[in-house]
Design a protein around this motif. Structure first.
Motif, short mmCIF file in Angstrom:
data_model
loop_
_atom_site.label_atom_id
_atom_site.label_comp_id
_atom_site.label_asym_id
_atom_site.label_seq_id
_atom_site.Cartn_x
_atom_site.Cartn_y
_atom_site.Cartn_z
N UNK A 403 11.07 -7.00 29.03
CA UNK A 403 10.50 -8.09 30.23
C UNK A 403 9.63 -9.09 29.52
N UNK A 404 8.67 -8.72 28.75
CA UNK A 404 7.59 -9.46 28.37
C UNK A 404 8.61 -10.70 27.49
N UNK A 417 -0.36 -17.07 28.08
CA UNK A 417 -1.78 -16.57 28.35
C UNK A 417 -1.44 -15.83 29.96
N UNK A 418 -1.01 -16.44 30.55
CA UNK A 418 -0.65 -15.78 32.03
C UNK A 418 0.22 -14.45 31.92
N UNK A 422 -1.21 -10.82 33.01
CA UNK A 422 -0.37 -10.11 33.78
C UNK A 422 -0.21 -8.39 33.20
N UNK A 423 0.26 -8.67 31.94
CA UNK A 423 0.18 -7.44 31.57
C UNK A 423 -0.78 -6.53 31.20
N UNK A 424 -2.11 -7.17 31.06
CA UNK A 424 -3.18 -6.50 31.00
C UNK A 424 -3.45 -5.80 32.24
N UNK A 450 -4.99 -14.94 38.29
CA UNK A 450 -4.49 -16.47 38.84
C UNK A 450 -3.33 -17.03 38.25
N UNK A 451 -2.73 -17.45 39.26
CA UNK A 451 -1.31 -18.15 39.02
C UNK A 451 -1.31 -19.30 39.34
N UNK A 452 -0.73 -20.32 38.49
CA UNK A 452 -0.52 -21.52 38.82
C UNK A 452 0.76 -21.67 39.89
#
Ligand code: ATP
Ligand code: MG
Length: 742
Positions: A403-404, A417-418, A422-424, A450-452
């Motif tokens: 998925x990553x 970075x996002x 998210x994974x963390x 935080x997501x754009x």
């Protein structure tokens, strides 16, 4: 005089000892060009007292370089050969740049940026410059410019449009990044080396001889490099064969041979005529192919070995049957010879690397170790891996790794970075990444990351794609969806063909062909499962009480993915084993030889390849492939290709050619017993170890059993129809049918 001249024929001796400063050895395959070249290197050291570091030897592949070194070591003594400047053009250029690059501002410890490095660099620049171009496209464009020696300044000076201006800025930053990171890309190695040698000829003052193998495949820059390397002391020996020129598609210049004679009118040209590699029959069939090229100069090619056994031409019902037959033929010949052959004696040579998939699967299942040369393993190819990763996630959404890899590939504006954040977060929450993004998309519990707005949109698209695919997989919408339908759905949603086209430009078609190949494999798995034939995956347990027919698409997908994993497993497990069957593209096999060679998929569209515009080059390619064989050669062709289209046999293999030189009479070589086979080996080319073993094996065998020359075969009869009767690999009534032809 010298042991190194022992066993050479007069023409070879002349080439080895010739005092001329410029020598061209032009000769057909297996005539000892490479042997002559290596002997000349040894002669220059032993006789002319050159130091090994005074000599440059260029080859085309790493494997060829390694073999050449071994041959030279035998003559000059352990350790001496290691001091030669010997390797591929790129590695020789690298050595000069390491040693003298400081003269043109290249630091000693420069790194080499491979294709994934260059792509990553370009990606970063594109992002920063907000330049709307696919990184892969930009990379191809830069490489094209560099190959023509067009610098940023030159490009900018003549290309003033707004888009070109943007591209020039990208190109400039790319060059700057490489420079500040102390990196050179592949194009740079050759270009910067010519640059160095032009400005600083003193770098080659110690070079006293330059020798080049496979010269027919040099391109413009390589010719330039050869000229510059030999500028102080003109002593150039090249060996080559115009009939084996197969790199025109990568701008090799066959005219370099003529150009060289024009630049050096004193060139001595030596021809070799005896073939020491292949049996007479193999040569006859190979010549019948190359002789169709009417523009070619006819040259003698005389066998030095016995007639041997006719090459086999087999038609099989389909590509799976072909792969199975090929593998069974390896096992059969190996067993019947009492293990005279090792797996190292076998090579499977392919027109395009995409053809390897079925063969890899069958070899894997038979537990036969193999190595892939000249191409990534099929399942390791970037585009294949990507599609497989999508299927893994569709099958199993909590497959975090896969998925990553796909969440932002093709790009969906979900930055690195996002993804990391998210994974963390998912890990901290002890949930899968899939659950996290699913929550986000379904507006349940939004992630803290935080997501754009763009990233949110990207995640929505991604989740939607996986959910709709899973719906089909689990048959939730009531429609019966096959595995192929599901793959098609994924590819459509991704606009995958368009994505490849944009990312890889010139290369996209080959990559799409790999994807098609993968789809064909899925079709095979599905069909074989429906037909109750579990042959493609014996490892899948048959579940009691469940009919094969009722297997869901999900089960078939699991089976498909485990087949893939199985194939990887075999490769990894046997990676270190010494004895392996070689699978190679024909391109990467040039210059090499094996006792037993298979050329599968010998049909029109494969060879000549449907996308090639140069039929003559395709014909030469088949010729190169066939002339790799020493003792046994097999050509085969499925009646239907892996896309299930009807095929016709390669037009290079004409009925007349077949009548003259092939065995189409059913089971390969007609041998059924050990006695038959030892009989064959006795007549086959005495290649390396085989002849040693064969001799001991044949001592007890009676005299000729089968006539060998098939001149009485009627060339007008329809061989293909006849052959179709033999589509089972080994019909039990074979011997009686065989007699018909004798
Ligand atoms: P290609 O065009 O395919 O590169 P080549 O012309 O370079 O072929 P080599 O690979 O040098 O041919 O030689 C083919 C085989 O013949 C090798 O196994 C080599 O050892 C053997 N050979 C060459 N010359 C002789 C000779 N005079 N006597 C015996 N064997 C020879
Ligand atoms: Mg050679």
């Amino acid at each position: 005089m010298d042991a190194l001249l022992d066993g050479l024929n007069p023409a070879q001796k002349s080439a080895v000892t010739n005092p001329a400063s410029v020598v061209q050895v032009l000769a057909p395959p297996g005539s000892g060009k490479t042997k002559t070249l290596t002997s000349r290197v040894a002669y220059l050291i032993n006789h002319n007292r050159l130091q090994p570091w005074n000599i440059i030897v260029c080859t085309f592949t790493i494997k060829a370089a390694r073999e050449m070194k071994e041959r030279i070591r035998g003559f000059v003594g352990e350790g001496i050969e290691a001091k030669l400047i010997l390797g591929t053009f790129h590695s020789v250029a690298r050595r000069f740049l390491v040693r003298y690059g400081n003269h043109i501002g290249i630091e000693k410890n420069f790194g080499i940026a491979d294709t994934s490095d260059t792509l990553a660099i370009i990606k970063r620049i594109v992002k920063r410059q907000r330049y709307g171009v696919e990184p892969g496209v930009a990379r191809s464009r830069i490489s094209g410019l560099k190959a023509r020696s067009t610098s940023v300044e030159q490009f900018a000076a003549t290309n003033k449009k707004a888009e070109q201006h943007e591209f020039a800025a990208l190109y400039a930053e790319y060059e700057e990044t490489l420079k500040t990171s102390n990196l050179l890309d592949y194009d740079d190695l050759l270009l910067r080396c010519t640059d160095l040698l032009r400005k600083h000829p003193e770098c080659v003052s110690s070079i006293q001889a330059v020798l080049i193998d496979e010269f027919q495949d040099t391109n413009h820059v390589q010719y330039e490099l050869m000229t510059l390397l030999s500028q102080k002391q003109k002593c150039i020996t090249i060996v080559g064969d115009p009939d084996q020129s197969i790199y025109g598609f990568r701008s090799a210049e066959i005219k370099n041979l003529k150009l060289m004679r024009e630049h050096h009118p004193e060139t001595v040209v030596i021809h070799l005529e005896n073939n020491y590699r292949s049996s007479g029959c193999i040569l006859t069939s190979a010549l019948a192919v190359i002789e169709q090229d009417e523009s070619r100069h006819n040259k003698p090619l005389l066998p030095t070995h016995v007639v041997g056994e006719r090459p086999v031409l087999r038609k099989l019902p389909n590509a799976v049957a072909e792969a199975k037959w090929l593998v069974s033929e390896i096992q059969r010949s190996k067993t019947l010879t009492g293990e005279i052959f090792t797996f190292n004696d076998y090579a499977i040579l392919l027109r395009s690397a995409a053809l390897s998939r079925l063969i890899e699967t069958q070899l894997g299942k038979a537990g036969i170790p193999y190595r892939m040369v000249g191409g990534h393993r099929f399942y390791d190819r970037v585009e294949v891996k990507l599609v497989l990763d999508y299927l893994r996630v569709v099958n199993q959404p909590d497959h975090n790794d896969a998925l990553v890899r796909i969440i932002n590939n093709p790009p969906r504006k979900i930055g690195e970075v996002t993804v990391k954040a998210l994974l963390e977060e998912a890990e901290a929450q002890k949930m899968t990444l899939w659950d996290l993004v699913l929550n986000q998309a379904q507006g349940r519990k939004r992630p803290r990351t935080k997501l754009s707005a763009q990233a949110e949109k990207g995640i929505d698209m991604f989740v939607n794609l996986i959910l709709t695919s899973r719906k089909k997989l689990l048959n939730e919408d009531g429609k019966d969806c096959s595995l192929v339908d599901i793959i098609a759905h994924v590819l459509n949603k991704l606009s995958f063909q368009e994505f490849l086209r944009k990312t890889y430009r010139e290369e996209w078609e080959g990559r799409w062909a790999n994807v098609e190949e993968l789809v064909a494999q899925a079709t095979d798995v599905a069909l074989s499962t429906e037909a109750g034939d579990n042959a493609l995956d014996e490892s899948l347990p048959v579940v009691e009480g469940i009919e094969q027919r009722t297997l869901s698409s999900g089960d078939i997908l699991t089976k498909f993915l485990s087949n893939v994993a199985l194939s990887t497993e075999v490769e990894k497990k046997d990676g270190q084993r010494a004895e392996q069957v070689t699978i190679s593209t024909i391109h990467a096999a040039k210059g090499l030889e094996w006792p037993v060679v298979f050329i599968p998929a010998a049909y029109e569209g494969s060879i000549p390849h449907s996308r090639s515009e140069d039929t003559d080059e395709e014909r030469r390619l088949l010729y190169v492939g066939m002339t790799r064989a020493q003792a046994l050669l097999y050509l085969s062709c499925p009646t239907k290709n892996s896309q299930r289209e009807q095929t016709t046999i390669s037009p290079f293999v004409t009925p007349k050619n077949v009548a003259r030189s092939f065995d189409i009479r059913g089971p390969s070589f007609g041998f059924q017993t050990t006695q038959d086979l030892s009989h064959i080996l006795r007549r086959a080319c005495p290649a390396g170890s085989i002849i040693q073993h064969a001799r001991t094996l044949v001592e007890h065998v009676e005299d000729d059993v089968y006539p060998l020359d098939g001149e009485d075969i009627d060339p007008e009869s329809n061989y293909w129809d006849i052959d179709d009767q033999y589509s089972d690999a080994f019909p039990s009534d074979f011997p009686s049918k065989r007699r018909k032809f004798e």
